[in-house]
Write a protein that holds these residues in place. Sequence first.
Motif, PDB file in Angstrom:
ATOM      1  N   GLY A  32       0.803  -1.218   0.000  1.00  0.00           N
ATOM      2  CA  GLY A  32       0.000   0.000   0.000  1.00  0.00           C
ATOM      3  C   GLY A  32       0.841   1.275   0.000  1.00  0.00           C
ATOM      4  O   GLY A  32       0.368   2.327  -0.404  1.00  0.00           O
ATOM      5  N   TRP A  33       2.077   1.181   0.434  1.00  0.00           N
ATOM      6  CA  TRP A  33       2.949   2.348   0.521  1.00  0.00           C
ATOM      7  C   TRP A  33       3.989   2.413  -0.590  1.00  0.00           C
ATOM      8  O   TRP A  33       4.813   3.319  -0.625  1.00  0.00           O
ATOM      9  CB  TRP A  33       3.684   2.365   1.864  1.00  0.00           C
ATOM     10  CG  TRP A  33       2.775   2.670   2.993  1.00  0.00           C
ATOM     11  CD1 TRP A  33       2.158   1.778   3.813  1.00  0.00           C
ATOM     12  CD2 TRP A  33       2.342   3.959   3.417  1.00  0.00           C
ATOM     13  NE1 TRP A  33       1.378   2.420   4.731  1.00  0.00           N
ATOM     14  CE2 TRP A  33       1.472   3.775   4.510  1.00  0.00           C
ATOM     15  CE3 TRP A  33       2.601   5.256   2.981  1.00  0.00           C
ATOM     16  CZ2 TRP A  33       0.873   4.835   5.175  1.00  0.00           C
ATOM     17  CZ3 TRP A  33       1.998   6.303   3.653  1.00  0.00           C
ATOM     18  CH2 TRP A  33       1.138   6.096   4.727  1.00  0.00           C
ATOM     19  N   THR A  34       3.969   1.464  -1.499  1.00  0.00           N
ATOM     20  CA  THR A  34       5.012   1.414  -2.529  1.00  0.00           C
ATOM     21  C   THR A  34       4.832   2.524  -3.565  1.00  0.00           C
ATOM     22  O   THR A  34       3.749   3.038  -3.778  1.00  0.00           O
ATOM     23  CB  THR A  34       5.023   0.037  -3.219  1.00  0.00           C
ATOM     24  OG1 THR A  34       6.195  -0.079  -4.005  1.00  0.00           O
ATOM     25  CG2 THR A  34       3.820  -0.153  -4.112  1.00  0.00           C
ATOM     26  N   ASN A  35       5.937   2.888  -4.189  1.00  0.00           N
ATOM     27  CA  ASN A  35       5.874   3.859  -5.282  1.00  0.00           C
ATOM     28  C   ASN A  35       6.153   3.112  -6.597  1.00  0.00           C
ATOM     29  O   ASN A  35       6.448   1.925  -6.595  1.00  0.00           O
ATOM     30  CB  ASN A  35       6.849   5.022  -5.054  1.00  0.00           C
ATOM     31  CG  ASN A  35       8.286   4.559  -4.931  1.00  0.00           C
ATOM     32  OD1 ASN A  35       8.667   3.531  -5.469  1.00  0.00           O
ATOM     33  ND2 ASN A  35       9.094   5.324  -4.225  1.00  0.00           N
ATOM     34  N   ASP A  36       6.066   3.824  -7.685  1.00  0.00           N
ATOM     35  CA  ASP A  36       6.203   3.185  -9.005  1.00  0.00           C
ATOM     36  C   ASP A  36       7.540   2.480  -9.186  1.00  0.00           C
ATOM     37  O   ASP A  36       7.613   1.435  -9.827  1.00  0.00           O
ATOM     38  CB  ASP A  36       6.018   4.227 -10.117  1.00  0.00           C
ATOM     39  CG  ASP A  36       4.596   4.754 -10.165  1.00  0.00           C
ATOM     40  OD1 ASP A  36       3.696   4.066  -9.631  1.00  0.00           O
ATOM     41  OD2 ASP A  36       4.388   5.835 -10.741  1.00  0.00           O
ATOM     42  N   GLU A  37       8.575   3.016  -8.616  1.00  0.00           N
ATOM     43  CA  GLU A  37       9.912   2.451  -8.780  1.00  0.00           C
ATOM     44  C   GLU A  37      10.023   1.052  -8.170  1.00  0.00           C
ATOM     45  O   GLU A  37      10.707   0.182  -8.694  1.00  0.00           O
ATOM     46  CB  GLU A  37      10.938   3.380  -8.129  1.00  0.00           C
ATOM     47  CG  GLU A  37      12.369   2.957  -8.334  1.00  0.00           C
ATOM     48  CD  GLU A  37      13.341   3.950  -7.705  1.00  0.00           C
ATOM     49  OE1 GLU A  37      14.536   3.644  -7.712  1.00  0.00           O
ATOM     50  OE2 GLU A  37      12.903   5.014  -7.220  1.00  0.00           O
ATOM     51  N   TYR A  38       9.317   0.821  -7.052  1.00  0.00           N
ATOM     52  CA  TYR A  38       9.408  -0.456  -6.347  1.00  0.00           C
ATOM     53  C   TYR A  38       8.170  -1.331  -6.508  1.00  0.00           C
ATOM     54  O   TYR A  38       8.039  -2.339  -5.821  1.00  0.00           O
ATOM     55  CB  TYR A  38       9.659  -0.201  -4.860  1.00  0.00           C
ATOM     56  CG  TYR A  38      11.009   0.407  -4.597  1.00  0.00           C
ATOM     57  CD1 TYR A  38      12.157  -0.366  -4.631  1.00  0.00           C
ATOM     58  CD2 TYR A  38      11.128   1.769  -4.334  1.00  0.00           C
ATOM     59  CE1 TYR A  38      13.397   0.196  -4.400  1.00  0.00           C
ATOM     60  CE2 TYR A  38      12.365   2.341  -4.092  1.00  0.00           C
ATOM     61  CZ  TYR A  38      13.497   1.540  -4.127  1.00  0.00           C
ATOM     62  OH  TYR A  38      14.720   2.101  -3.907  1.00  0.00           O
ATOM     63  N   ILE A  41       8.779  -5.154  -7.239  1.00  0.00           N
ATOM     64  CA  ILE A  41       9.315  -5.864  -6.077  1.00  0.00           C
ATOM     65  C   ILE A  41       8.223  -6.080  -5.036  1.00  0.00           C
ATOM     66  O   ILE A  41       8.058  -7.182  -4.502  1.00  0.00           O
ATOM     67  CB  ILE A  41      10.502  -5.091  -5.478  1.00  0.00           C
ATOM     68  CG1 ILE A  41      11.668  -5.095  -6.456  1.00  0.00           C
ATOM     69  CG2 ILE A  41      10.925  -5.685  -4.131  1.00  0.00           C
ATOM     70  CD1 ILE A  41      12.790  -4.163  -6.081  1.00  0.00           C
ATOM     71  N   ALA A  42       7.459  -5.028  -4.744  1.00  0.00           N
ATOM     72  CA  ALA A  42       6.385  -5.136  -3.758  1.00  0.00           C
ATOM     73  C   ALA A  42       5.329  -6.135  -4.212  1.00  0.00           C
ATOM     74  O   ALA A  42       4.804  -6.906  -3.395  1.00  0.00           O
ATOM     75  CB  ALA A  42       5.757  -3.772  -3.508  1.00  0.00           C
ATOM     76  N   ASN A  43       5.047  -6.155  -5.495  1.00  0.00           N
ATOM     77  CA  ASN A  43       4.065  -7.089  -6.036  1.00  0.00           C
ATOM     78  C   ASN A  43       4.553  -8.533  -5.893  1.00  0.00           C
ATOM     79  O   ASN A  43       3.788  -9.427  -5.520  1.00  0.00           O
ATOM     80  CB  ASN A  43       3.773  -6.765  -7.500  1.00  0.00           C
ATOM     81  CG  ASN A  43       2.604  -7.538  -8.031  1.00  0.00           C
ATOM     82  OD1 ASN A  43       1.599  -7.706  -7.347  1.00  0.00           O
ATOM     83  ND2 ASN A  43       2.723  -8.017  -9.259  1.00  0.00           N
ATOM     84  N   MET A  44       5.824  -8.775  -6.164  1.00  0.00           N
ATOM     85  CA  MET A  44       6.384 -10.119  -6.010  1.00  0.00           C
ATOM     86  C   MET A  44       6.370 -10.553  -4.541  1.00  0.00           C
ATOM     87  O   MET A  44       6.014 -11.695  -4.231  1.00  0.00           O
ATOM     88  CB  MET A  44       7.804 -10.182  -6.566  1.00  0.00           C
ATOM     89  CG  MET A  44       7.853 -10.207  -8.084  1.00  0.00           C
ATOM     90  SD  MET A  44       9.500 -10.549  -8.733  1.00  0.00           S
ATOM     91  CE  MET A  44      10.280  -8.964  -8.565  1.00  0.00           C
ATOM     92  N   GLU A  45       6.747  -9.640  -3.633  1.00  0.00           N
ATOM     93  CA  GLU A  45       6.726  -9.967  -2.210  1.00  0.00           C
ATOM     94  C   GLU A  45       5.310 -10.294  -1.748  1.00  0.00           C
ATOM     95  O   GLU A  45       5.112 -11.238  -0.974  1.00  0.00           O
ATOM     96  CB  GLU A  45       7.288  -8.819  -1.381  1.00  0.00           C
ATOM     97  CG  GLU A  45       8.785  -8.695  -1.476  1.00  0.00           C
ATOM     98  CD  GLU A  45       9.336  -7.574  -0.610  1.00  0.00           C
ATOM     99  OE1 GLU A  45       8.558  -6.684  -0.184  1.00  0.00           O
ATOM    100  OE2 GLU A  45      10.550  -7.596  -0.356  1.00  0.00           O
ATOM    101  N   LEU A  46       4.338  -9.544  -2.213  1.00  0.00           N
ATOM    102  CA  LEU A  46       2.948  -9.804  -1.849  1.00  0.00           C
ATOM    103  C   LEU A  46       2.483 -11.148  -2.397  1.00  0.00           C
ATOM    104  O   LEU A  46       1.835 -11.922  -1.689  1.00  0.00           O
ATOM    105  CB  LEU A  46       2.048  -8.674  -2.357  1.00  0.00           C
ATOM    106  CG  LEU A  46       0.561  -8.793  -2.043  1.00  0.00           C
ATOM    107  CD1 LEU A  46       0.335  -8.885  -0.537  1.00  0.00           C
ATOM    108  CD2 LEU A  46      -0.181  -7.600  -2.629  1.00  0.00           C
TER     109      LEU A  46
END
Length: 82
Positions: A32-38, A41-46
Amino acid sequence: MAKQKVYSEKEMAMMDMLEARAELQRAENMFGWTNDEYFEIANMELTIAKLKYEVAFKKMMMLCKDGETNPKIGIITAVSMY
């Protein structure tokens, strides 16, 4: 020297499921706090956290389907997911 508690397979599965649930909560919060750059990575971790939780939950359900001596989750632990 005190004896250490030996956990059953069902209790270990429940602890794994609770740990996976906590990791899923963390990944959802971070997503929920990720920005476009990450984002990737955040999607893979989720995705990984969701899969780990699903595996742990299914394992616990399979082990506990006999209904005998199933581990108990305290009300505080059960409600603290959200």
